[in-house]
Design an enzyme around this catalytic site. Structure first.
Site, PDB file in Angstrom:
ATOM      1  N   ASN A 258     -28.781  29.618 -10.361  1.00 20.29           N
ATOM      2  CA  ASN A 258     -27.854  29.641  -9.235  1.00 20.29           C
ATOM      3  C   ASN A 258     -27.622  31.067  -8.785  1.00 20.29           C
ATOM      4  O   ASN A 258     -27.921  32.008  -9.494  1.00 20.29           O
ATOM      5  CB  ASN A 258     -26.504  29.037  -9.662  1.00 20.29           C
ATOM      6  N   GLU A 259     -27.073  31.179  -7.600  1.00 22.63           N
ATOM      7  CA  GLU A 259     -26.686  32.503  -7.139  1.00 22.63           C
ATOM      8  C   GLU A 259     -25.252  32.474  -6.665  1.00 22.63           C
ATOM      9  O   GLU A 259     -24.875  31.653  -5.840  1.00 22.63           O
ATOM     10  CB  GLU A 259     -27.584  32.967  -5.985  1.00 22.63           C
ATOM     11  N   GLY A 260     -24.457  33.332  -7.209  1.00 21.87           N
ATOM     12  CA  GLY A 260     -23.073  33.429  -6.756  1.00 21.87           C
ATOM     13  C   GLY A 260     -22.911  34.676  -5.911  1.00 21.87           C
ATOM     14  O   GLY A 260     -23.891  35.329  -5.545  1.00 21.87           O
ATOM     15  N   THR A 261     -21.670  34.995  -5.624  1.00 23.40           N
ATOM     16  CA  THR A 261     -21.405  36.138  -4.768  1.00 23.40           C
ATOM     17  C   THR A 261     -21.800  37.438  -5.437  1.00 23.40           C
ATOM     18  O   THR A 261     -22.309  38.346  -4.806  1.00 23.40           O
ATOM     19  CB  THR A 261     -19.898  36.197  -4.442  1.00 23.40           C
ATOM     20  N   TYR A 262     -21.559  37.522  -6.722  1.00 26.83           N
ATOM     21  CA  TYR A 262     -21.733  38.805  -7.390  1.00 26.83           C
ATOM     22  C   TYR A 262     -22.960  38.877  -8.289  1.00 26.83           C
ATOM     23  O   TYR A 262     -23.223  39.892  -8.895  1.00 26.83           O
ATOM     24  CB  TYR A 262     -20.477  39.150  -8.196  1.00 26.83           C
ATOM     25  N   VAL A 265     -28.005  33.992 -11.387  1.00 26.26           N
ATOM     26  CA  VAL A 265     -28.026  33.523 -12.772  1.00 26.26           C
ATOM     27  C   VAL A 265     -29.369  32.859 -13.066  1.00 26.26           C
ATOM     28  O   VAL A 265     -29.824  31.984 -12.306  1.00 26.26           O
ATOM     29  CB  VAL A 265     -26.858  32.542 -13.044  1.00 26.26           C
ATOM     30  N   ASP A 375      -9.778  32.727 -10.534  1.00 26.20           N
ATOM     31  CA  ASP A 375     -10.771  32.018  -9.709  1.00 26.20           C
ATOM     32  C   ASP A 375     -11.209  30.730 -10.393  1.00 26.20           C
ATOM     33  O   ASP A 375     -12.406  30.440 -10.479  1.00 26.20           O
ATOM     34  CB  ASP A 375     -11.979  32.917  -9.432  1.00 26.20           C
TER      35      ASP A 375
END
Ligand SMILES: Nc1ncnc2c1ncn2[C@@H]1O[C@H](COP(=O)(O)OP(=O)(O)OP(=O)(O)O)[C@@H](O)[C@H]1O
Length: 500
Positions: A258-262, A265, A375
């Site tokens: 996955n890709e998050g904001t920061y 992964v 969060d």
């Protein structure tokens, strides 16, 4: 409670089965985590499971020496239990067996971080009152960790131009297998904007952003190199806390999770032990040539200091051949967002209890160690095929103290954000996390977000909350009228319709 315990115990088996049901191929295909069904039931978590937590504690101590052992001659203080241990001021840390028993007995899970602004019994000791060769020691400690940036003086740990992370030193040979894609990610983000990039896993999900707004956390959002003004000499060789870190090539990349904001992964395998792990690549701030995000430093520091079965375990931090840094975490097969998106029926009450008790235990541990997560939302709750839940993504987390200081209110994804934050308070505390997990519990029971406000519309979010709980007044919420947002014209709603 006994009856409830039995019910939850059974339900944990069901949760595990349901988690597996949604991903039958994943669980069965590679068989990488063929785990016992009983791993999240009460028996195991509170009896056999206690052995696990002790074992993890000793592992954590090993990690701790990596994190904080470099500060020679420093007096370490115990965390919460007042446990006393011994430190050799030459830098080698020793804990006597007697003390170790005390540590294990005194708290269910060992408190890992320091308590700001709280008077401790040892505070009354005069200097020199401790025996010559004995000092108070604290196991993994946020405040003394080499990743700690809470005090401005320490903020000089940053990347310098002649460091190994200097972009100009990049050569094709030095690229690692995680690097190619990582560079692409950075190019796509080269505007420096903090907007959410498209996600691979949840791309088509209507819950994709969970009511997220792009946030600029203002005073709290900066990167390590923004802090160069502190006047402290820059350490030669870049991020000093990375010295001695292993290379990312110790791991074989398997897939992108996955890709998050920061960060991005990845699922990866330890080449030596064949253990499956998750690698979170830390996105450098592209506006700043050598920027290491402060949020990532906080996340690493907090996670390396935590030790609890409901908090994701960070094993180590590794570096790429060029300018990349990765957090190595235990791997869990799912996150709660993904699981719920695929469910047709909501979780049963007993399944919800099983998930919630794990979430509450993890949060209790954080709050009693003076950490607010800030969060909490389903995509930040990981689940494995055994139904174990772990809190992840500590990019927004921070330590708080007493008295409460003003913090940025631009935290917590909108649907899970508490009314006081929506109304603009800057002085808030653990209640913001409690609100979020209340919203998560409602969503687990109904499979729909409890308060699904329009994107980037705080007023709409508040109207949705007031429609269920009633429009607050100074009587129902003392202090309400002094909140910045309370002057808005809210529809008058009757008090508390939650039960209907
Ligand atoms: N240890 C892990 N094991 C498996 N998957 C993980 C792990 N950690 C994170 N993930 C997956 O990656 C996603 C993003 O991770 P994380 O939330 O830590 O990144 P982020 O950049 O901080 O994201 P956000 O945009 O939510 O702030 C998670 O929602 C989860 O799906």
């Amino acid at each position: 409670m006994a009856a409830g315990g039995v019910e939850i115990s059974k339900s944990s088996v069901v949760v595990a089965d349901r988690v597996r049901d949604f991903y039958p191929r994943q669980g069965g295909r590679d068989g990488e985590r063929r785990q016992t069904k009983r791993s999240c039931d009460f028996d195991r978590r509170f009896n056999d499971g206690r052995r696990d937590s002790y074992q993890r504690h000793s592992e954590k101590r090993r990690k701790c020496s990596m994190v904080s052992g470099e500060r020679k001659g420093e007096v370490f203080r115990p965390a919460l239990g007042g446990e006393k241990a011994v430190v050799d001021l030459g830098g080698t840390r020793k804990i006597s067996s007697e003390d170790r028993v005390g540590v294990l007995k005194s708290t269910e899970y060992v408190s890992a971080v320091s308590v700001p602004s709280v008077k401790h019994p040892f505070d009354d000791l005069e200097e020199g009152q401790l025996e010559d060769d004995e000092q108070v020691v604290q196991a993994p400690n946020i405040a003394t960790s080499k990743w700690c940036l809470e005090s401005p003086k320490d903020e000089a740990v940053h990347v310098v131009k002649n460091s190994r992370w200097n972009r100009s030193s990049l050569s094709p040979e030095s690229r690692d297998e995680f690097q190619v894609e990582a560079s692409d990610e950075r190019r796509s983000n080269s505007s420096g904007s903090r907007s959410l990039e498209p996600l691979s896993a949840h791309e088509n999900s209507e819950h994709e952003s969970e009511g997220r707004i792009d946030i600029d956390v203002g005073d709290e959002q900066c990167c390590a190199s923004d802090l160069n003004d502190s006047g402290v000499d820059e350490p030669e060789g870049g991020l000093s806390m990375l010295s001695g870190s292993r290379d990312v090539n110790e791991y074989q990349k398997l897939s992108k999770i996955n890709e998050g904001t920061y960060g991005v992964v990845y699922k990866a395998k330890d080449r030596k032990t064949e253990e499956i792990v998750a690698l979170k690549m830390i996105k450098m701030n592209m506006e700043d040539e050598y920027g290491f995000p402060l949020t990532s430093l906080r996340e690493i520091n907090i996670l390396l200091s935590c030790n609890h079965p409901s908090i994701v375990n960070v094993k180590e931090v590794v570096v790429g051949n060029s300018d990349s840094v990765f957090m190595v975490m235990e791997h869990l097969e799912h996150d709660l967002r993904g699981v719920m998106d695929r469910m047709k029926q909501p979780f049963s009450t007993s399944e919800v209890k099983c998930l919630m008790i794990q979430l509450l235990e993890g949060l209790k541990y954080l709050h009693s160690n003076w950490i607010i997560h800030r969060d909490l939302k389903p995509s930040n709750l990981l689940l494995n095929n055994s139904g174990e839940l772990k809190i992840c993504d500590f990019g927004m987390a921070r330590q708080y103290g007493s008295p409460i200081k003003p913090y940025t209110q631009l935290v917590v994804t909108q649907w899970y954000r508490s009314p006081e934050l929506l109304l603009g308070t800057k002085e808030y505390s653990t209640a913001v996390d409690m609100w979020s997990i209340g919203c998560i519990m409602g969503e687990l029971l109904s499979l729909k977000p409890l308060f699904r406000g329009k994107s980037q519309n705080d007023i709409d979010q508040l109207q949705q909350i007031f429609a269920v709980l009633g429009t607050p007044s100074e009587t129902t919420w003392p202090g309400f009228t002094s909140l910045p947002g309370s002057k808005a014209k809210f529809r008058k709603q009757p008090y508390n319709l939650l039960r209907y």
